[in-house]
Structures are given as structure tokens and as C-alpha cells.
Write a protein that holds these residues in place. Structure first.
Motif, PDB file in Angstrom:
ATOM      1  N   ASN A   1       2.407  12.418  -8.334  1.00  0.00           N
ATOM      2  CA  ASN A   1       1.423  12.139  -9.373  1.00  0.00           C
ATOM      3  C   ASN A   1       1.662  10.736  -9.949  1.00  0.00           C
ATOM      4  O   ASN A   1       2.692  10.115  -9.677  1.00  0.00           O
ATOM      5  CB  ASN A   1       1.429  13.231 -10.453  1.00  0.00           C
ATOM      6  CG  ASN A   1       2.717  13.269 -11.257  1.00  0.00           C
ATOM      7  OD1 ASN A   1       3.232  12.237 -11.693  1.00  0.00           O
ATOM      8  ND2 ASN A   1       3.236  14.474 -11.482  1.00  0.00           N
ATOM      9  N   PRO A   2       0.722  10.219 -10.739  1.00  0.00           N
ATOM     10  CA  PRO A   2       0.867   8.858 -11.270  1.00  0.00           C
ATOM     11  C   PRO A   2       2.146   8.636 -12.084  1.00  0.00           C
ATOM     12  O   PRO A   2       2.747   7.564 -12.020  1.00  0.00           O
ATOM     13  CB  PRO A   2      -0.383   8.686 -12.138  1.00  0.00           C
ATOM     14  CG  PRO A   2      -1.396   9.574 -11.500  1.00  0.00           C
ATOM     15  CD  PRO A   2      -0.607  10.775 -11.028  1.00  0.00           C
TER      16      PRO A   2
ATOM     17  N   MET B   1       5.000   8.206  -9.629  1.00  0.00           N
ATOM     18  CA  MET B   1       4.887   6.895  -8.982  1.00  0.00           C
ATOM     19  C   MET B   1       5.366   5.793  -9.923  1.00  0.00           C
ATOM     20  O   MET B   1       6.066   4.867  -9.507  1.00  0.00           O
ATOM     21  CB  MET B   1       3.445   6.628  -8.539  1.00  0.00           C
ATOM     22  CG  MET B   1       2.972   7.488  -7.387  1.00  0.00           C
ATOM     23  SD  MET B   1       3.885   7.213  -5.859  1.00  0.00           S
ATOM     24  CE  MET B   1       3.458   5.516  -5.500  1.00  0.00           C
TER      25      MET B   1
ATOM     26  N   ASN C   1       0.831  -1.191   0.000  1.00  0.00           N
ATOM     27  CA  ASN C   1       0.000   0.000   0.000  1.00  0.00           C
ATOM     28  C   ASN C   1       0.874   1.251   0.000  1.00  0.00           C
ATOM     29  O   ASN C   1       1.603   1.502   0.949  1.00  0.00           O
ATOM     30  CB  ASN C   1      -0.907  -0.019   1.228  1.00  0.00           C
ATOM     31  CG  ASN C   1      -1.892   1.117   1.240  1.00  0.00           C
ATOM     32  OD1 ASN C   1      -1.681   2.143   0.612  1.00  0.00           O
ATOM     33  ND2 ASN C   1      -2.971   0.934   1.965  1.00  0.00           N
ATOM     34  N   LEU C   2       0.790   2.026  -1.045  1.00  0.00           N
ATOM     35  CA  LEU C   2       1.557   3.267  -1.174  1.00  0.00           C
ATOM     36  C   LEU C   2       0.639   4.488  -1.175  1.00  0.00           C
ATOM     37  O   LEU C   2       1.000   5.550  -1.677  1.00  0.00           O
ATOM     38  CB  LEU C   2       2.393   3.240  -2.454  1.00  0.00           C
ATOM     39  CG  LEU C   2       3.452   2.141  -2.524  1.00  0.00           C
ATOM     40  CD1 LEU C   2       4.060   2.069  -3.916  1.00  0.00           C
ATOM     41  CD2 LEU C   2       4.524   2.364  -1.479  1.00  0.00           C
ATOM     42  N   SER C   3      -0.535   4.362  -0.578  1.00  0.00           N
ATOM     43  CA  SER C   3      -1.531   5.425  -0.649  1.00  0.00           C
ATOM     44  C   SER C   3      -1.046   6.738  -0.038  1.00  0.00           C
ATOM     45  O   SER C   3      -1.391   7.816  -0.529  1.00  0.00           O
ATOM     46  CB  SER C   3      -2.832   4.982   0.016  1.00  0.00           C
ATOM     47  OG  SER C   3      -2.617   4.668   1.383  1.00  0.00           O
ATOM     48  N   ARG C   4      -0.247   6.679   1.002  1.00  0.00           N
ATOM     49  CA  ARG C   4       0.252   7.921   1.611  1.00  0.00           C
ATOM     50  C   ARG C   4       1.212   8.640   0.656  1.00  0.00           C
ATOM     51  O   ARG C   4       1.205   9.855   0.564  1.00  0.00           O
ATOM     52  CB  ARG C   4       0.948   7.629   2.944  1.00  0.00           C
ATOM     53  CG  ARG C   4       0.076   6.944   3.970  1.00  0.00           C
ATOM     54  CD  ARG C   4      -0.998   7.840   4.477  1.00  0.00           C
ATOM     55  NE  ARG C   4      -0.408   8.860   5.328  1.00  0.00           N
ATOM     56  CZ  ARG C   4      -1.086   9.745   6.002  1.00  0.00           C
ATOM     57  NH1 ARG C   4      -2.398   9.748   5.948  1.00  0.00           N
ATOM     58  NH2 ARG C   4      -0.495  10.644   6.730  1.00  0.00           N
ATOM     59  N   GLN C   5       2.035   7.879  -0.026  1.00  0.00           N
ATOM     60  CA  GLN C   5       2.977   8.454  -0.984  1.00  0.00           C
ATOM     61  C   GLN C   5       2.239   9.010  -2.195  1.00  0.00           C
ATOM     62  O   GLN C   5       2.625  10.034  -2.753  1.00  0.00           O
ATOM     63  CB  GLN C   5       3.977   7.392  -1.422  1.00  0.00           C
ATOM     64  CG  GLN C   5       5.080   7.902  -2.308  1.00  0.00           C
ATOM     65  CD  GLN C   5       6.174   6.879  -2.449  1.00  0.00           C
ATOM     66  OE1 GLN C   5       6.605   6.285  -1.480  1.00  0.00           O
ATOM     67  NE2 GLN C   5       6.614   6.665  -3.666  1.00  0.00           N
ATOM     68  N   GLU C   6       1.163   8.350  -2.579  1.00  0.00           N
ATOM     69  CA  GLU C   6       0.376   8.800  -3.727  1.00  0.00           C
ATOM     70  C   GLU C   6      -0.287  10.155  -3.473  1.00  0.00           C
ATOM     71  O   GLU C   6      -0.679  10.834  -4.417  1.00  0.00           O
ATOM     72  CB  GLU C   6      -0.655   7.745  -4.094  1.00  0.00           C
ATOM     73  CG  GLU C   6      -0.016   6.502  -4.677  1.00  0.00           C
ATOM     74  CD  GLU C   6      -0.955   5.317  -4.787  1.00  0.00           C
ATOM     75  OE1 GLU C   6      -2.052   5.342  -4.172  1.00  0.00           O
ATOM     76  OE2 GLU C   6      -0.593   4.351  -5.475  1.00  0.00           O
ATOM     77  N   LEU C   7      -0.388  10.560  -2.212  1.00  0.00           N
ATOM     78  CA  LEU C   7      -0.904  11.891  -1.895  1.00  0.00           C
ATOM     79  C   LEU C   7       0.087  12.987  -2.290  1.00  0.00           C
ATOM     80  O   LEU C   7      -0.299  14.127  -2.526  1.00  0.00           O
ATOM     81  CB  LEU C   7      -1.214  12.003  -0.399  1.00  0.00           C
ATOM     82  CG  LEU C   7      -2.329  11.112   0.141  1.00  0.00           C
ATOM     83  CD1 LEU C   7      -2.379  11.195   1.658  1.00  0.00           C
ATOM     84  CD2 LEU C   7      -3.661  11.495  -0.478  1.00  0.00           C
TER      85      LEU C   7
ATOM     86  N   LYS D   1       8.501   3.162  -9.462  1.00  0.00           N
ATOM     87  CA  LYS D   1       8.262   1.725  -9.584  1.00  0.00           C
ATOM     88  C   LYS D   1       9.189   1.086 -10.614  1.00  0.00           C
ATOM     89  O   LYS D   1       9.711  -0.009 -10.402  1.00  0.00           O
ATOM     90  CB  LYS D   1       6.805   1.481  -9.972  1.00  0.00           C
ATOM     91  CG  LYS D   1       6.460   0.034 -10.168  1.00  0.00           C
ATOM     92  CD  LYS D   1       5.014  -0.126 -10.605  1.00  0.00           C
ATOM     93  CE  LYS D   1       4.717  -1.555 -10.944  1.00  0.00           C
ATOM     94  NZ  LYS D   1       3.369  -1.716 -11.483  1.00  0.00           N
TER      95      LYS D   1
END
Length: 103
Positions: A11-12, A15, A2-8, A19
Motif C-alpha cells: 500500500n502507499p 511504499m 518504475n516501482l509499479s510491480r511492487q505497488e501491486l 522510500k
């Protein structure tokens, strides 16, 4: 993972760049071990780690790989287990060797 905090924060495209990066990390002791942990936690999927050393009792106060239970084990082997525990899907290559002009 889960990388949801980093995704805040990113941008895609950013990310995806993280990756898809290919990282070679030479030395996984004090600084290198910490860097490896942070790279994997940041979402790096392709990582090669290289170190020739074994864990010793003098490493315990400053290295992520050093515990009483890991003394005498190769640092790349210990770190590989830790990183796969963070992200089982990581494309990880662990090289138990010294970096020099031949490699």
C-alpha cells in the motif's frame, strides 16, 4: 524508477516507509552486494554502504561487484556505480573503510 510491480503488493504507506528508510550496509561482498542491489530495486532512497576491500579475482564467482574489469578497484566504488545505474536519484553514501569501534 518504475516501482509499479511492487505497488501491486504494497500500500502507499508501506511504499513510503521503504522510500524513507535509512539503511547502513556493512560489507558489500557476496551477500552485501546482493542485498544492496535488492534494496535499491525495492525503492530504498537512503543507503550507506561500507567496505574496505578491493575486488580480487577470487570474488568473480560469487560477488555482484566482481568482473575482470573491476579487479583491484574498491568494492564500494564499483557498487556505487552499479546502484546509481539502477536509480540515479538515490541518496547514496559510500564509505571506503573498515567498521570498528572508532566509527
Amino acid at each position: 524508477m518504475n516501482l509499479s510491480r511492487q505497488e501491486l503488493l504494497l500500500n502507499p504507506t508501506q511504499m513510503e516507509n521503504i522510500k524513507n528508510a535509512n539503511i547502513l550496509l556493512l560489507g558489500v561482498g557476496g551477500v552485501g552486494g546482493a542485498v544492496a542491489h535488492m534494496l535499491v530495486r525495492a525503492g530504498i532512497q537512503n543507503l550507506t554502504i561500507m567496505d574496505f576491500d578491493k575486488v580480487s579475482d577470487s570474488n568473480i564467482n560469487r560477488q555482484f561487484v566482481a568482473y575482470q574489469s573491476t579487479i583491484g578497484k574498491y568494492k564500494v566504488d564499483v557498487l556505487s556505480e552499479q546502484l546509481k545505474d539502477i536509480n540515479p536519484m538515490i541518496n547514496l553514501t559510500a564509505l571506503n573503510q573498515k567498521f570498528d569501534s572508532t566509527n
